[in-house]
Scaffold this motif. Sequence first.
Motif, PDB file in Angstrom:
ATOM      1  N   VAL A  68      42.314  61.718  11.338  1.00  0.00           N
ATOM      2  CA  VAL A  68      42.138  60.263  11.475  1.00  0.00           C
ATOM      3  C   VAL A  68      43.476  59.604  11.811  1.00  0.00           C
ATOM      4  N   LEU A  69      44.520  59.987  11.088  1.00  0.00           N
ATOM      5  CA  LEU A  69      45.844  59.415  11.338  1.00  0.00           C
ATOM      6  C   LEU A  69      46.381  59.814  12.705  1.00  0.00           C
ATOM      7  N   ASP A  70      46.215  61.081  13.050  1.00  0.00           N
ATOM      8  CA  ASP A  70      46.709  61.556  14.341  1.00  0.00           C
ATOM      9  C   ASP A  70      46.005  60.820  15.478  1.00  0.00           C
ATOM     10  N   ASP A  71      44.705  60.621  15.337  1.00  0.00           N
ATOM     11  CA  ASP A  71      43.940  59.905  16.356  1.00  0.00           C
ATOM     12  C   ASP A  71      44.407  58.455  16.472  1.00  0.00           C
ATOM     13  N   ALA A  72      44.714  57.849  15.323  1.00  0.00           N
ATOM     14  CA  ALA A  72      45.117  56.443  15.313  1.00  0.00           C
ATOM     15  C   ALA A  72      46.526  56.231  15.848  1.00  0.00           C
ATOM     16  N   THR A  73      47.377  57.240  15.752  1.00  0.00           N
ATOM     17  CA  THR A  73      48.786  57.061  16.114  1.00  0.00           C
ATOM     18  C   THR A  73      49.180  57.683  17.451  1.00  0.00           C
ATOM     19  N   THR A  74      48.316  58.506  18.023  1.00  0.00           N
ATOM     20  CA  THR A  74      48.672  59.202  19.270  1.00  0.00           C
ATOM     21  C   THR A  74      49.009  58.221  20.385  1.00  0.00           C
ATOM     22  N   THR A  75      48.134  57.250  20.608  1.00  0.00           N
ATOM     23  CA  THR A  75      48.362  56.274  21.682  1.00  0.00           C
ATOM     24  C   THR A  75      49.634  55.497  21.447  1.00  0.00           C
ATOM     25  N   TYR A  76      49.880  55.115  20.180  1.00  0.00           N
ATOM     26  CA  TYR A  76      51.087  54.341  19.897  1.00  0.00           C
ATOM     27  C   TYR A  76      52.345  55.183  20.110  1.00  0.00           C
ATOM     28  N   ARG A  77      52.296  56.451  19.737  1.00  0.00           N
ATOM     29  CA  ARG A  77      53.471  57.311  19.943  1.00  0.00           C
ATOM     30  C   ARG A  77      53.794  57.416  21.432  1.00  0.00           C
ATOM     31  N   GLU A  78      52.776  57.495  22.259  1.00  0.00           N
ATOM     32  CA  GLU A  78      52.993  57.557  23.706  1.00  0.00           C
ATOM     33  C   GLU A  78      53.614  56.254  24.211  1.00  0.00           C
ATOM     34  N   ARG A  79      53.140  55.117  23.689  1.00  0.00           N
ATOM     35  CA  ARG A  79      53.693  53.825  24.093  1.00  0.00           C
ATOM     36  C   ARG A  79      55.140  53.702  23.648  1.00  0.00           C
ATOM     37  N   ILE A  99      60.217  44.611  18.558  1.00  0.00           N
ATOM     38  CA  ILE A  99      59.050  43.732  18.681  1.00  0.00           C
ATOM     39  C   ILE A  99      57.767  44.553  18.625  1.00  0.00           C
ATOM     40  N   ASN A 100      57.715  45.616  19.403  1.00  0.00           N
ATOM     41  CA  ASN A 100      56.507  46.442  19.467  1.00  0.00           C
ATOM     42  C   ASN A 100      56.203  47.097  18.123  1.00  0.00           C
ATOM     43  N   LEU A 101      57.227  47.637  17.490  1.00  0.00           N
ATOM     44  CA  LEU A 101      57.042  48.320  16.216  1.00  0.00           C
ATOM     45  C   LEU A 101      56.595  47.355  15.126  1.00  0.00           C
ATOM     46  N   LEU A 102      57.228  46.179  15.078  1.00  0.00           N
ATOM     47  CA  LEU A 102      56.880  45.212  14.037  1.00  0.00           C
ATOM     48  C   LEU A 102      55.475  44.655  14.246  1.00  0.00           C
ATOM     49  N   GLN A 103      55.087  44.435  15.487  1.00  0.00           N
ATOM     50  CA  GLN A 103      53.721  44.003  15.759  1.00  0.00           C
ATOM     51  C   GLN A 103      52.719  45.060  15.315  1.00  0.00           C
ATOM     52  N   LYS A 104      53.056  46.327  15.532  1.00  0.00           N
ATOM     53  CA  LYS A 104      52.162  47.422  15.160  1.00  0.00           C
ATOM     54  C   LYS A 104      51.996  47.519  13.649  1.00  0.00           C
ATOM     55  N   VAL A 105      53.111  47.531  12.914  1.00  0.00           N
ATOM     56  CA  VAL A 105      53.025  47.771  11.472  1.00  0.00           C
ATOM     57  C   VAL A 105      52.535  46.559  10.694  1.00  0.00           C
ATOM     58  N   THR A 106      52.502  45.376  11.328  1.00  0.00           N
ATOM     59  CA  THR A 106      51.965  44.190  10.647  1.00  0.00           C
ATOM     60  C   THR A 106      50.527  43.897  11.078  1.00  0.00           C
ATOM     61  N   SER A 107      49.923  44.795  11.839  1.00  0.00           N
ATOM     62  CA  SER A 107      48.516  44.621  12.189  1.00  0.00           C
ATOM     63  C   SER A 107      47.673  44.832  10.928  1.00  0.00           C
ATOM     64  N   PRO A 108      46.499  44.220  10.844  1.00  0.00           N
ATOM     65  CA  PRO A 108      45.669  44.345   9.630  1.00  0.00           C
ATOM     66  C   PRO A 108      45.373  45.791   9.241  1.00  0.00           C
ATOM     67  N   ASP A 109      45.039  46.637  10.214  1.00  0.00           N
ATOM     68  CA  ASP A 109      44.718  48.032   9.900  1.00  0.00           C
ATOM     69  C   ASP A 109      45.937  48.781   9.377  1.00  0.00           C
ATOM     70  N   ALA A 110      47.106  48.512   9.968  1.00  0.00           N
ATOM     71  CA  ALA A 110      48.324  49.196   9.530  1.00  0.00           C
ATOM     72  C   ALA A 110      48.705  48.784   8.110  1.00  0.00           C
ATOM     73  N   ARG A 137      57.890  59.199   9.611  1.00  0.00           N
ATOM     74  CA  ARG A 137      58.863  60.242   9.988  1.00  0.00           C
ATOM     75  C   ARG A 137      58.827  60.504  11.489  1.00  0.00           C
ATOM     76  N   HIS A 138      57.644  60.566  12.063  1.00  0.00           N
ATOM     77  CA  HIS A 138      57.541  60.837  13.494  1.00  0.00           C
ATOM     78  C   HIS A 138      58.196  59.723  14.297  1.00  0.00           C
ATOM     79  N   THR A 139      57.954  58.476  13.880  1.00  0.00           N
ATOM     80  CA  THR A 139      58.571  57.341  14.565  1.00  0.00           C
ATOM     81  C   THR A 139      60.084  57.393  14.445  1.00  0.00           C
ATOM     82  N   ARG A 140      60.562  57.699  13.240  1.00  0.00           N
ATOM     83  CA  ARG A 140      62.009  57.762  13.028  1.00  0.00           C
ATOM     84  C   ARG A 140      62.651  58.843  13.886  1.00  0.00           C
TER      85      ARG A 140
END
Length: 215
Positions: A68-79, A99-110, A137-140
Motif C-alpha cells: 500500500v505504501l509503495d503504491d502510494a509513494t512510487t509516483t511521488y518518488r518519480e516526481r 514546496i513540492n515536499l511540504l505540499q505532499k506531506v501536508t496533504s490530508p492522506d499524508a 528514509r527513501h526521500t532523505r
Amino acid sequence: MTNCDSTLSRRETRRRERRKAILEVAARSFLNNGYAATTMSSIAAEMGGSKGTLWSYFPSKEALFSAVLDDATTTYRERLAAILDHQGDLDRTLYRLGINLLQKVTSPDAIALNRLVTSEAGRFPEMGAIFYNLAPRHTRMLIAAFLEQAMDRGLLRKADPEQAARTFMTLLLSGCHQLMLMGQISQPTEVQIDADVSFALDCFLRAYAPDDRPA
C-alpha cells in the motif's frame, strides 16, 4: 499473438486489476480503522473473496501494508527525482523541492498516515519500519544524493550528505507540518508553505555555504 498469449495477457490484466482493488480497499481500511484493527479477514470479506485468494497476492498484513505504501509513494518518488536537477540552479531546485515536499506531506492522506504510524508504531514496530524505509528514509536518500553532487560541484561545503539532507528536511517540517500533526491548523495556506520553505532554505544555505577559507 497466439490464443495462449492472449489468454495469459487477459489473466495478467485481471490479476493486476484485482491487486489494485485490494490495495485500494486496504489503504482505506488502514487509514480509517488503524493498523491493529485492519485484518486480512476483514479485507477479504470486503473484497468478496477468501483469505486464501488474498494471501496469494500478499502473504501477510505487513506485506500488504508495505505494498500500500509503495503504491502510494512510487509516483511521488518519480516526481521528486525529476525535480532534483543535478545541473540546475541549486537555490531554485531546493526551493521547488521544498514546496513540492511540504505540499505532499501536508496533504490530508499524508497527515492521516503520519498520525497512524506515530500512534501504532510502538505496538507494531514492523509497521513503523516499513513506513520509515519507504517514505522518510527513501526521500532523505534521494535528497542526500543530490546534495552530495552539489558539494562535489563546490556549491555547498563538504559534509555528510545524509546529515545535510536530514537538516534540510527537519527545518522544512518544523512549521506548518508540525502544527497540522498537532491539530493546530487544518490546512496550511500557500503563504505559510512559502514562508516555511524560504526559512528552511535560508538556514540551510547559511549552514552549508562553501568554505572559501584557505587551507
